[in-house]
Write an enzyme that holds these catalytic residues in place. Structure first.
Site, short mmCIF file in Angstrom:
data_model
loop_
_atom_site.label_atom_id
_atom_site.label_comp_id
_atom_site.label_asym_id
_atom_site.label_seq_id
_atom_site.Cartn_x
_atom_site.Cartn_y
_atom_site.Cartn_z
N SER A 1 0.49 -1.29 -0.03
CA SER A 1 -0.08 0.00 -0.02
C SER A 1 0.81 1.21 -0.02
O SER A 1 0.13 2.23 -0.40
CB SER A 1 -0.87 0.02 1.23
OG SER A 1 -0.26 -0.05 2.49
N ASP B 1 -3.50 8.15 7.63
CA ASP B 1 -4.78 7.71 8.34
C ASP B 1 -4.41 6.69 9.33
O ASP B 1 -5.06 5.47 9.94
CB ASP B 1 -5.17 6.68 7.24
CG ASP B 1 -4.53 5.66 6.62
OD1 ASP B 1 -3.18 5.45 7.05
OD2 ASP B 1 -4.80 5.06 5.66
N HIS C 1 -0.53 4.76 7.02
CA HIS C 1 0.00 5.39 6.03
C HIS C 1 0.34 6.81 6.12
O HIS C 1 -0.21 7.60 6.98
CB HIS C 1 -0.94 5.31 4.69
CG HIS C 1 -1.55 3.91 4.31
ND1 HIS C 1 -2.57 3.46 4.75
CD2 HIS C 1 -0.61 2.72 3.80
CE1 HIS C 1 -2.78 2.08 4.29
NE2 HIS C 1 -1.83 1.82 4.14
#
Length: 379
Positions: A45, A349, A352
């Site tokens: 991610s 968040d 990340h």
């Protein structure tokens, strides 16, 4: 004395045009890093530009809507941030378009300048490894590093046909192998695995990363960047899930959890040793270690120097709590909200980072400050 002074002045005046040329040339080299004609990226991610959503995965669908993507694209793109990622800034620096996700190629994307194989939630180890540990149900995706490598091999025949064609093509290509491996630890840590137990995982994870790197070199790749892990002990998720009443567990310099940062450094040191062995095996290849840890830890030591004026340990987008990370109201879910100025935050968040953080990390790599050997140096 005056005669020597006059003579020295005359010599300097004669050399001045040459010195000016040298300084101009050096400045040009530093401001214009080596050009690549394509970039290929593997990972999770931290660098996924849309594969996770395109795969139809439903584990984390909120990345497909605002506030994800709010800062730059003004709409969600499948990136796990408010905007651009490290891979996007690297592409920009070398004058290349943003990498299309591999799973979008059939939709008419041009991939001659590179492809992104990264998938959010991906692991360096195959799902079978986690199945044996009874952790398979936690995986966001089964598109591990070996699957991504398979995608590349499938695509290769569309990039070049003969060995000479491939050699010429790959000489002008940059391959980013990760960051990958962080999720291998995250999945286990988040269900209560101890640091001591996971230290035994590290050689296995590092071996998977180096084997993939080796496989790419065997395919003809000559320039590869292999990033290490971020300082996970500074993430809002870890700070929330592993809060401790013991002040000694926190680093007095930055407030981060010492043990988890030490674990990240342990992984990175193991990876650096493995890459050094690869360099000896493949002396013709440039295998670059990207120090994500060093590039990011600066934000927590001197946040204002990098434009971070909010708490570096608090997520911009979340559902409350001391670090604005609430597992039952994560960013994008009901009960969460995003801050007004993500660029003033390090953390996006809870897991990340923000676009602003990724920009600084990318600049650190491109400048050579956090890439060994320097990313910007010529072949």
């Amino acid at each position: 004395m005056s005669g020597n002074s006059s003579s020295s002045t005359a010599i300097i005046m004669k050399l001045f045009p040459l010195l000016s040329f040298l300084f101009f040339t050096l400045g040009t080299v530093l401001s214009n890093p080596q050009r690549y004609e394509s970039i290929f990226n593997f990972g999770d991610s931290l660098s996924d530009t849309g594969n996770f959503l395109l795969s139809g995965a439903v584990a984390f669908p909120v990345i497909g809507k605002l506030p994800y993507g709010v800062s730059f694209f003004q709409h969600a793109t499948g990136r796990c941030s408010d905007g651009r990622l490290v891979v996007d800034f690297i592409a920009e620096a070398y004058g290349l378009p943003y990498l299309p996700p591999y799973l979008a190629i059939d939709n008419g994307h041009d991939f001659k300048h590179g492809v992104n194989f990264a998938v959010a939630g991906a692991t360096a180890l195959d799902p079978q490894f986690f199945k044996e540990l009874k952790l398979e149900s936690l995986l966001w995706t089964k598109d591990s590093l070996s699957i991504q490598l398979g995608w590349f091999k499938k695509l290769k025949s569309s990039l070049c046909t003969t060995k000479q064609d491939c050699d010429n093509y790959f000489k002008k290509s940059l391959f980013l192998v990760g960051e990958i491996g962080g999720n291998d630890y995250n999945y286990a840590f988040f269900v209560g695995a101890s640091i001591k137990k996971l230290r035994a995982f590290v050689p296995v994870v590092v071996d998977a990363i180096t084997k993939a790197t080796s496989a790419l070199i065997e395919e003809g790749v000559v320039e590869l960047v292999v990033p290490g892990n971020l300082p996970i002990g500074c993430s809002a998720a870890y700070m929330t899930l592993f809060q401790s009443p013991n002040k000694a567990d926190y680093d007095p310099k930055n407030g981060c959890l010492k043990a988890f940062n030490s674990f990240a450094k342990y992984h990175n040191n193991q990876l650096k040793r493995a890459l050094e062995m690869l360099r000896q095996k493949y002396p013709h290849a440039r295998i670059i270690y990207a120090d994500y840890y060093g590039a990011a830890i600066r934000f927590f030591h001197a946040p204002r120097h990098y434009g971070f004026f909010n708490s570096t340990l608090t997520a911009c987008c979340g559902g409350g709590g001391p670090y604005n990370f609430n597992n039952s109201a994560r960013c994008g879910h009901i009960g969460s909200k995003a801050c007004n100025n993500p660029s003033a935050h390090v953390n996006w968040d809870g897991i990340h980072l923000t676009e602003a953080s990724y920009r600084h990390i990318a600049k650190g790599l491109i400048s050579g400050l956090f890439s060994t050997p320097p990313l910007s140096s010529p072949l």
